[in-house]
Scaffold this motif. Structure first.
Motif, PDB file in Angstrom:
ATOM      1  N   ARG A  32      -0.802   6.896   5.208  1.00 40.61           N
ATOM      2  CA  ARG A  32       0.258   7.701   4.590  1.00 40.61           C
ATOM      3  C   ARG A  32      -0.350   8.731   3.645  1.00 40.61           C
ATOM      4  O   ARG A  32      -1.172   8.406   2.795  1.00 40.61           O
ATOM      5  N   ALA A  33       0.053   9.979   3.833  1.00 46.21           N
ATOM      6  CA  ALA A  33      -0.391  11.045   2.936  1.00 46.21           C
ATOM      7  C   ALA A  33       0.722  11.379   1.959  1.00 46.21           C
ATOM      8  O   ALA A  33       1.887  11.475   2.356  1.00 46.21           O
ATOM      9  N   VAL A  34       0.353  11.539   0.684  1.00 43.88           N
ATOM     10  CA  VAL A  34       1.287  12.053  -0.312  1.00 43.88           C
ATOM     11  C   VAL A  34       0.911  13.504  -0.541  1.00 43.88           C
ATOM     12  O   VAL A  34      -0.234  13.799  -0.913  1.00 43.88           O
ATOM     13  N   ILE A  35       1.857  14.392  -0.258  1.00 46.85           N
ATOM     14  CA  ILE A  35       1.570  15.816  -0.433  1.00 46.85           C
ATOM     15  C   ILE A  35       2.578  16.430  -1.400  1.00 46.85           C
ATOM     16  O   ILE A  35       3.605  15.832  -1.719  1.00 46.85           O
ATOM     17  N   GLY A  36       2.285  17.622  -1.849  1.00 52.14           N
ATOM     18  CA  GLY A  36       3.177  18.333  -2.764  1.00 52.14           C
ATOM     19  C   GLY A  36       2.405  19.431  -3.461  1.00 52.14           C
ATOM     20  O   GLY A  36       1.177  19.358  -3.558  1.00 52.14           O
ATOM     21  N   PHE A 193     -10.047   5.713  11.144  1.00 46.51           N
ATOM     22  CA  PHE A 193      -8.642   5.295  11.134  1.00 46.51           C
ATOM     23  C   PHE A 193      -8.175   4.934  12.541  1.00 46.51           C
ATOM     24  O   PHE A 193      -7.338   4.047  12.709  1.00 46.51           O
ATOM     25  N   ALA A 194      -8.715   5.650  13.547  1.00 47.48           N
ATOM     26  CA  ALA A 194      -8.295   5.378  14.929  1.00 47.48           C
ATOM     27  C   ALA A 194      -8.695   3.962  15.346  1.00 47.48           C
ATOM     28  O   ALA A 194      -8.054   3.355  16.201  1.00 47.48           O
ATOM     29  N   GLY A 195      -9.764   3.442  14.713  1.00 47.76           N
ATOM     30  CA  GLY A 195     -10.211   2.087  15.019  1.00 47.76           C
ATOM     31  C   GLY A 195      -9.170   1.044  14.638  1.00 47.76           C
ATOM     32  O   GLY A 195      -9.233  -0.106  15.076  1.00 47.76           O
ATOM     33  N   GLY A 196      -8.200   1.440  13.806  1.00 49.69           N
ATOM     34  CA  GLY A 196      -7.116   0.530  13.409  1.00 49.69           C
ATOM     35  C   GLY A 196      -7.560  -0.459  12.342  1.00 49.69           C
ATOM     36  O   GLY A 196      -8.717  -0.490  11.928  1.00 49.69           O
ATOM     37  N   GLY A 197      -6.625  -1.250  11.886  1.00 50.38           N
ATOM     38  CA  GLY A 197      -6.920  -2.315  10.935  1.00 50.38           C
ATOM     39  C   GLY A 197      -6.916  -1.891   9.482  1.00 50.38           C
ATOM     40  O   GLY A 197      -7.015  -2.731   8.598  1.00 50.38           O
ATOM     41  N   LEU A 198      -6.821  -0.569   9.225  1.00 51.70           N
ATOM     42  CA  LEU A 198      -6.827  -0.128   7.834  1.00 51.70           C
ATOM     43  C   LEU A 198      -5.433   0.353   7.426  1.00 51.70           C
ATOM     44  O   LEU A 198      -4.710   0.930   8.237  1.00 51.70           O
ATOM     45  N   THR A 199      -5.098   0.134   6.175  1.00 52.50           N
ATOM     46  CA  THR A 199      -3.883   0.710   5.608  1.00 52.50           C
ATOM     47  C   THR A 199      -4.345   1.669   4.519  1.00 52.50           C
ATOM     48  O   THR A 199      -5.131   1.296   3.643  1.00 52.50           O
ATOM     49  N   VAL A 200      -3.888   2.921   4.622  1.00 49.17           N
ATOM     50  CA  VAL A 200      -4.452   3.976   3.766  1.00 49.17           C
ATOM     51  C   VAL A 200      -3.337   4.763   3.090  1.00 49.17           C
ATOM     52  O   VAL A 200      -2.315   5.071   3.719  1.00 49.17           O
ATOM     53  N   LEU A 201      -3.544   5.074   1.823  1.00 45.18           N
ATOM     54  CA  LEU A 201      -2.667   6.014   1.124  1.00 45.18           C
ATOM     55  C   LEU A 201      -3.563   7.112   0.578  1.00 45.18           C
ATOM     56  O   LEU A 201      -4.495   6.832  -0.189  1.00 45.18           O
ATOM     57  N   THR A 215      -0.394   9.264   9.600  1.00 42.95           N
ATOM     58  CA  THR A 215       0.642   8.817  10.541  1.00 42.95           C
ATOM     59  C   THR A 215       2.013   8.864   9.869  1.00 42.95           C
ATOM     60  O   THR A 215       3.040   8.840  10.543  1.00 42.95           O
ATOM     61  N   LYS A 216       2.018   8.907   8.530  1.00 39.04           N
ATOM     62  CA  LYS A 216       3.268   9.006   7.754  1.00 39.04           C
ATOM     63  C   LYS A 216       3.013   9.922   6.568  1.00 39.04           C
ATOM     64  O   LYS A 216       1.871  10.019   6.081  1.00 39.04           O
TER      65      LYS A 216
END
Ligand code: ATP
Length: 249
Positions: A32-36, A193-201, A215-216
């Protein structure tokens, strides 16, 4: 329950409302990216999540724990690991020593005077695995301060990964990198990230980077969430267009 949940989170600095009644969640496995725009409250939100500052109002739950008032160290023990906007390495130590120390910092047995060898070996193993995932094995023995700027940013990610986080928080991973360094770093991160298994902000200014990695997305404007969803729907949202993207799509 989501891995990370923010409920009605507000941060005021005197008369300034940096973060205004933010409710959002990060699910396991999403990037998930936080933008602004500048001053939107991204860094303040990051500081609230990681425990650098405490909320004026609102709650933060992580992995089912209420962490709203928990210090940063406690959140790290629960599985939050972060990278920094400004490079934060031990420049005279090798890349391998940096990742090993990062891995060890998370281990509750790290200060045991006896039996420390096992802890040390396990931390070294986790550090080496993280270096490999970031494509840095070939520079493992080099002092961190002598690595290229791009590799230093990736080494920071490796240090965070060596802690086997449940949530990886990244503050502007490409800040200060040249166009070429950014492209290389984004390729490596996209592969990771494509390898999966990580949750990222991640907080990131560069829209090319965001649309490649996330992805979000959560869009902040003057401290308030104005959009939340997958990148395509956020990109097409007229409110976001107006407030921020200015015709990017
Ligand atoms: P940038 O993209 O420029 O880094 P940002 O989206 O990260 O901006 P913040 O740095 O979180 O935004 O700032 C949000 C608002 O809160 C701004 O008006 C800022 O001036 C204010 N602010 C942030 N930290 C403090 C502080 N420690 N004391 C007073 N005001 C602050």
């Amino acid at each position: 329950m989501s891995l990370l949940e923010l409920q009605g989170l507000t941060k005021r600095y005197g008369g300034i409302v940096a973060v205004n009644d933010v409710t959002m969640a990060v699910e396991e496995g999403e990037v998930r990216a936080v933008i602004g725009p500048n001053g939107a409250g991204k860094t303040s939100l990051f500081h609230l999540i990681t425990g650098v500052v405490k909320p004026t109002v609102g709650e933060i739950h992580f992995g089912g724990h209420r962490v709203s008032a928990m210090p940063a160290f406690g959140r790290c023990q629960l599985g939050m690991s972060r990278t920094f906007q400004i490079t934060a390495l031990f420049p005279e130590m090798s890349a391998r020593e940096n990742t090993r120390l990062a891995a060890q910092a998370r281990d509750p047995k790290r200060w045991l005077p006896l039996g420390g060898g096992g802890v040390f070996a396990e931390a070294a193993r986790r550090g080496d695995a993280a270096l490999e995932r970031l494509g840095l094995t070939h520079v493992a023995e080099r002092p961190a301060g002598l690595l290229s700027h791009g590799d230093q940013r990736l080494l920071e990610v490796a240090m965070a990964l060596a802690q086997q986080p449940r949530l990886l928080l990244m503050d502007e991973p490409t800040q200060g990198l040249s166009v070429e360094e950014t492209a290389q770093a984004v390729d490596v991160l996209a592969g990771l990230f494509a390898g999966g298994g990580l949750t990222v902000l991640l907080v990131e200014h560069d829209m090319e980077v965001v649309f490649r990695l996330a992805t979000k997305m959560t869009v902040l404007h003057r401290g308030t969430v104005i959009a939340d969803g997958d990148p395509d729907s956020v990109k097409a949202d007229p409110v976001v267009q107006d407030a921020y993207l200015g015709g990017y799509a």
